[in-house]
Design a protein around this motif. Structure first.
Motif, PDB file in Angstrom:
ATOM      1  N   ILE A 160     -18.027  12.150  54.797  1.00 20.62           N
ATOM      2  CA  ILE A 160     -17.766  13.583  54.695  1.00 20.62           C
ATOM      3  C   ILE A 160     -18.963  14.341  55.261  1.00 20.62           C
ATOM      4  CG2 ILE A 160     -17.101  15.460  53.175  1.00 20.62           C
ATOM      5  CD1 ILE A 160     -16.162  13.416  51.154  1.00 20.62           C
ATOM      6  N   PRO A 161     -18.820  14.990  56.403  1.00 22.17           N
ATOM      7  CA  PRO A 161     -19.942  15.711  57.022  1.00 22.17           C
ATOM      8  C   PRO A 161     -20.406  16.894  56.168  1.00 22.17           C
ATOM      9  CG  PRO A 161     -18.176  15.332  58.607  1.00 22.17           C
ATOM     10  CD  PRO A 161     -17.626  15.009  57.260  1.00 22.17           C
ATOM     11  N   GLY A 162     -21.711  17.148  56.211  1.00 24.11           N
ATOM     12  CA  GLY A 162     -22.281  18.307  55.541  1.00 24.11           C
ATOM     13  C   GLY A 162     -22.437  18.157  54.045  1.00 24.11           C
ATOM     14  N   VAL A 163     -22.133  16.977  53.513  1.00 23.16           N
ATOM     15  CA  VAL A 163     -22.157  16.749  52.070  1.00 23.16           C
ATOM     16  C   VAL A 163     -23.306  15.809  51.729  1.00 23.16           C
ATOM     17  CG1 VAL A 163     -20.877  15.687  50.154  1.00 23.16           C
ATOM     18  CG2 VAL A 163     -19.718  17.224  51.741  1.00 23.16           C
ATOM     19  N   GLY A 164     -23.940  16.058  50.581  1.00 22.71           N
ATOM     20  CA  GLY A 164     -25.072  15.255  50.144  1.00 22.71           C
ATOM     21  C   GLY A 164     -24.674  14.193  49.141  1.00 22.71           C
ATOM     22  N   HIS A 165     -25.480  14.071  48.070  1.00 25.34           N
ATOM     23  CA  HIS A 165     -25.316  12.962  47.139  1.00 25.34           C
ATOM     24  C   HIS A 165     -24.310  13.261  46.028  1.00 25.34           C
ATOM     25  CE1 HIS A 165     -26.403   9.194  45.354  1.00 25.34           C
ATOM     26  NE2 HIS A 165     -26.813   9.750  44.222  1.00 25.34           N
ATOM     27  N   ARG A 166     -23.698  14.442  46.027  1.00 24.20           N
ATOM     28  CA  ARG A 166     -22.787  14.799  44.938  1.00 24.20           C
ATOM     29  C   ARG A 166     -21.433  15.236  45.508  1.00 24.20           C
ATOM     30  NH1 ARG A 166     -26.491  18.801  43.642  1.00 24.20           N
ATOM     31  NH2 ARG A 166     -24.746  20.126  43.059  1.00 24.20           N
ATOM     32  N   PRO A 167     -20.721  14.339  46.195  1.00 23.04           N
ATOM     33  CA  PRO A 167     -19.487  14.742  46.888  1.00 23.04           C
ATOM     34  C   PRO A 167     -18.430  15.324  45.957  1.00 23.04           C
ATOM     35  CG  PRO A 167     -19.700  12.352  46.831  1.00 23.04           C
ATOM     36  CD  PRO A 167     -21.019  12.910  46.400  1.00 23.04           C
ATOM     37  N   ALA A 168     -18.303  14.804  44.742  1.00 27.23           N
ATOM     38  CA  ALA A 168     -17.262  15.295  43.842  1.00 27.23           C
ATOM     39  C   ALA A 168     -17.527  16.719  43.382  1.00 27.23           C
ATOM     40  CB  ALA A 168     -17.140  14.380  42.627  1.00 27.23           C
ATOM     41  N   GLU A 169     -18.774  17.164  43.421  1.00 29.49           N
ATOM     42  CA  GLU A 169     -19.101  18.531  43.041  1.00 29.49           C
ATOM     43  C   GLU A 169     -19.162  19.450  44.250  1.00 29.49           C
ATOM     44  OE1 GLU A 169     -22.369  18.900  40.193  1.00 29.49           O
ATOM     45  OE2 GLU A 169     -22.238  16.732  39.965  1.00 29.49           O
ATOM     46  N   GLU A 170     -19.600  18.906  45.382  1.00 31.70           N
ATOM     47  CA  GLU A 170     -19.727  19.736  46.577  1.00 31.70           C
ATOM     48  C   GLU A 170     -18.369  20.000  47.222  1.00 31.70           C
ATOM     49  OE1 GLU A 170     -23.175  18.684  49.146  1.00 31.70           O
ATOM     50  OE2 GLU A 170     -23.513  17.105  47.664  1.00 31.70           O
ATOM     51  N   THR A 171     -17.483  19.019  47.192  1.00 30.61           N
ATOM     52  CA  THR A 171     -16.144  19.167  47.779  1.00 30.61           C
ATOM     53  C   THR A 171     -15.109  18.557  46.837  1.00 30.61           C
ATOM     54  OG1 THR A 171     -16.446  17.097  49.003  1.00 30.61           O
ATOM     55  CG2 THR A 171     -16.977  19.147  50.151  1.00 30.61           C
ATOM     56  N   PRO A 172     -14.943  19.112  45.638  1.00 33.58           N
ATOM     57  CA  PRO A 172     -14.080  18.468  44.636  1.00 33.58           C
ATOM     58  C   PRO A 172     -12.632  18.311  45.080  1.00 33.58           C
ATOM     59  CG  PRO A 172     -14.668  20.708  43.954  1.00 33.58           C
ATOM     60  CD  PRO A 172     -15.535  20.374  45.130  1.00 33.58           C
ATOM     61  N   HIS A 173     -12.057  19.338  45.718  1.00 34.72           N
ATOM     62  CA  HIS A 173     -10.648  19.260  46.093  1.00 34.72           C
ATOM     63  C   HIS A 173     -10.428  18.208  47.177  1.00 34.72           C
ATOM     64  CE1 HIS A 173      -9.705  22.639  43.582  1.00 34.72           C
ATOM     65  NE2 HIS A 173     -10.595  23.395  44.189  1.00 34.72           N
ATOM     66  N   LEU A 174     -11.357  18.107  48.114  1.00 33.14           N
ATOM     67  CA  LEU A 174     -11.222  17.125  49.184  1.00 33.14           C
ATOM     68  C   LEU A 174     -11.365  15.714  48.635  1.00 33.14           C
ATOM     69  CD1 LEU A 174     -10.820  16.752  52.211  1.00 33.14           C
ATOM     70  CD2 LEU A 174     -13.297  16.874  52.486  1.00 33.14           C
ATOM     71  N   VAL A 175     -12.346  15.503  47.757  1.00 37.10           N
ATOM     72  CA  VAL A 175     -12.522  14.180  47.153  1.00 37.10           C
ATOM     73  C   VAL A 175     -11.269  13.794  46.363  1.00 37.10           C
ATOM     74  CG1 VAL A 175     -13.805  12.902  45.381  1.00 37.10           C
ATOM     75  CG2 VAL A 175     -15.042  14.233  47.098  1.00 37.10           C
ATOM     76  N   ALA A 176     -10.744  14.734  45.584  1.00 36.62           N
ATOM     77  CA  ALA A 176      -9.536  14.451  44.805  1.00 36.62           C
ATOM     78  C   ALA A 176      -8.361  14.103  45.720  1.00 36.62           C
ATOM     79  CB  ALA A 176      -9.183  15.655  43.933  1.00 36.62           C
ATOM     80  N   GLU A 177      -8.270  14.796  46.852  1.00 35.37           N
ATOM     81  CA  GLU A 177      -7.184  14.522  47.796  1.00 35.37           C
ATOM     82  C   GLU A 177      -7.304  13.121  48.385  1.00 35.37           C
ATOM     83  OE1 GLU A 177      -5.720  15.993  52.227  1.00 35.37           O
ATOM     84  OE2 GLU A 177      -6.900  17.367  50.978  1.00 35.37           O
ATOM     85  N   TYR A 178      -8.517  12.730  48.766  1.00 29.41           N
ATOM     86  CA  TYR A 178      -8.713  11.388  49.320  1.00 29.41           C
ATOM     87  C   TYR A 178      -8.385  10.312  48.292  1.00 29.41           C
ATOM     88  CZ  TYR A 178     -10.861  12.805  53.716  1.00 29.41           C
ATOM     89  OH  TYR A 178     -11.088  13.326  54.969  1.00 29.41           O
ATOM     90  N   VAL A 179      -8.862  10.503  47.065  1.00 31.93           N
ATOM     91  CA  VAL A 179      -8.614   9.506  46.023  1.00 31.93           C
ATOM     92  C   VAL A 179      -7.118   9.408  45.739  1.00 31.93           C
ATOM     93  CG1 VAL A 179      -9.002   8.907  43.601  1.00 31.93           C
ATOM     94  CG2 VAL A 179     -10.900   9.770  44.980  1.00 31.93           C
ATOM     95  N   HIS A 180      -6.457  10.543  45.621  1.00 35.29           N
ATOM     96  CA  HIS A 180      -5.027  10.545  45.327  1.00 35.29           C
ATOM     97  C   HIS A 180      -4.229   9.875  46.445  1.00 35.29           C
ATOM     98  CE1 HIS A 180      -0.951  12.402  45.019  1.00 35.29           C
ATOM     99  NE2 HIS A 180      -1.146  12.125  43.747  1.00 35.29           N
ATOM    100  N   THR A 181      -4.555  10.199  47.690  1.00 31.05           N
ATOM    101  CA  THR A 181      -3.844   9.601  48.825  1.00 31.05           C
ATOM    102  C   THR A 181      -4.050   8.097  48.862  1.00 31.05           C
ATOM    103  OG1 THR A 181      -4.071  11.636  50.125  1.00 31.05           O
ATOM    104  CG2 THR A 181      -3.629   9.607  51.343  1.00 31.05           C
ATOM    105  N   TRP A 182      -5.273   7.661  48.623  1.00 30.25           N
ATOM    106  CA  TRP A 182      -5.582   6.225  48.650  1.00 30.25           C
ATOM    107  C   TRP A 182      -4.842   5.493  47.537  1.00 30.25           C
ATOM    108  CZ3 TRP A 182      -8.565   2.939  45.375  1.00 30.25           C
ATOM    109  CH2 TRP A 182      -8.908   1.708  45.933  1.00 30.25           C
ATOM    110  N   LEU A 183      -4.811   6.076  46.341  1.00 37.23           N
ATOM    111  CA  LEU A 183      -4.132   5.426  45.223  1.00 37.23           C
ATOM    112  C   LEU A 183      -2.635   5.347  45.451  1.00 37.23           C
ATOM    113  CD1 LEU A 183      -6.050   6.947  42.170  1.00 37.23           C
ATOM    114  CD2 LEU A 183      -6.244   4.639  43.112  1.00 37.23           C
ATOM    115  N   GLN A 184      -2.062   6.369  46.055  1.00 33.54           N
ATOM    116  CA  GLN A 184      -0.635   6.328  46.351  1.00 33.54           C
ATOM    117  C   GLN A 184      -0.306   5.162  47.273  1.00 33.54           C
ATOM    118  OE1 GLN A 184       0.148  10.379  47.801  1.00 33.54           O
ATOM    119  NE2 GLN A 184       1.551  10.631  46.068  1.00 33.54           N
TER     120      GLN A 184
END
Length: 260
Positions: free
Chosen positions: A203-227
């Motif tokens: 994820i470009p532009g993101v540091g060590h806290r991806p779930a806080e910096e881009t929570p909706h995007l992280v949730a989308e990736y996790v959800h898509t992968w689990l599906q």
């Protein structure tokens, strides 16, 4: 698929107790998580861990393989990077320990410098958003617990390295910011080589806290992968050749440590 999410505060972190008899070592912590899963009668759950929690998740999968279905790792700590060694040496020195105990009481602007270092350039960190981190540092016993964790760090990473010599096949999604200064992403390929069925998303532009910096995007990736992963009885793609391996999201453009 319908999912039930359980958030676990590790011993010595979050709302869990801070006690001097807590063993912060990786193997002991992974064993505690395994017993927690067993007590809840969770059958092969998906285990998500961030930073040190990612190392705990991998240790759990390595030593309690029967207990884990798959892993989601957010900027996980692992044995194949050494950039943190100077900082660990400092905090284990007498001046470093003194500084660590003073850190919770430093002026807010000085604390913000350290906390913001953990974020990427696109992060919208504000004093309000970082207040939970600052409050956590002021919780009695937190600093002592973090220092004890650092004392076991090298032994823990050596043990995890030995465990990863026998690659394990649990499906793994790895999300990593390309501006992570705590655990640099250049160390990711060696880790991925040990996770036979892994997908790495950068994820470009993101540091060590991806779930806080881009929570909706992280949730989308996790959800898509689990599906994609959960309905399948087995993983059918070859090791480290998934279409999303080393994939970079086009949705974001580049522009302190605390408890897990």
């Amino acid at each position: 698929p319908d999912l039930h999410v359980i958030a676990l505060d590790l011993p010595g972190a979050g709302q869990s107790e801070r006690r001097e008899d807590i063993d912060p070592s990786l193997a002991v912590t992974a064993g505690q998580v395994s017993r927690f899963l067993s007590e809840l009668n969770l059958h092969k759950p998906i285990v998500l861990g961030h930073s040190h929690g990612g190392a705990v998740a991998m240790s759990l999968a390595a030593h309690h393989r029967h207990a884990v279905h798959s892993l989601v790792l957010l900027a996980p700590a692992h044995p194949y990077f050494r950039e943190g060694d100077p900082l660990i040496r400092f905090y284990l020195s007498k001046p470093g320990q003194l500084f660590a105990h003073l850190m919770p009481w430093l002026p807010e602007w000085l604390q913000m410098i350290g906390l913001r270092r953990m974020a990427g350039p696109q992060s919208w960190d504000t004093p309000a958003r970082l207040k939970p981190y600052r409050d956590n540092l002021r919780t009695p016993g937190t600093i002592l617990h973090l220092l004890r964790l650092l004392q076991t760090w090298h032994n823990d990473m050596s043990g995890l390295r030995r465990s990863l010599k026998r690659p394990f096949a649990a499906p793994s999604l790895i999300l990593w910011g390309d501006c992570d200064r705590a655990v640099p992403i250049h160390s990711a390929p060696e880790l991925c080589n040990r996770l036979l069925h892994s997908e790495l998303i950068t994820i470009p532009g993101v540091g060590h806290r991806p779930a806080e910096e881009t929570p909706h995007l992280v949730a989308e990736y996790v959800h898509t992968w689990l599906q994609k992963e959960l309905p399948a009885p087995s993983i059918r793609y070859s090791a480290n050749v998934s279409p999303s391996h080393a994939r970079t999201t086009p949705l974001i453009t580049p522009s302190f440590e605390s408890g897990d």
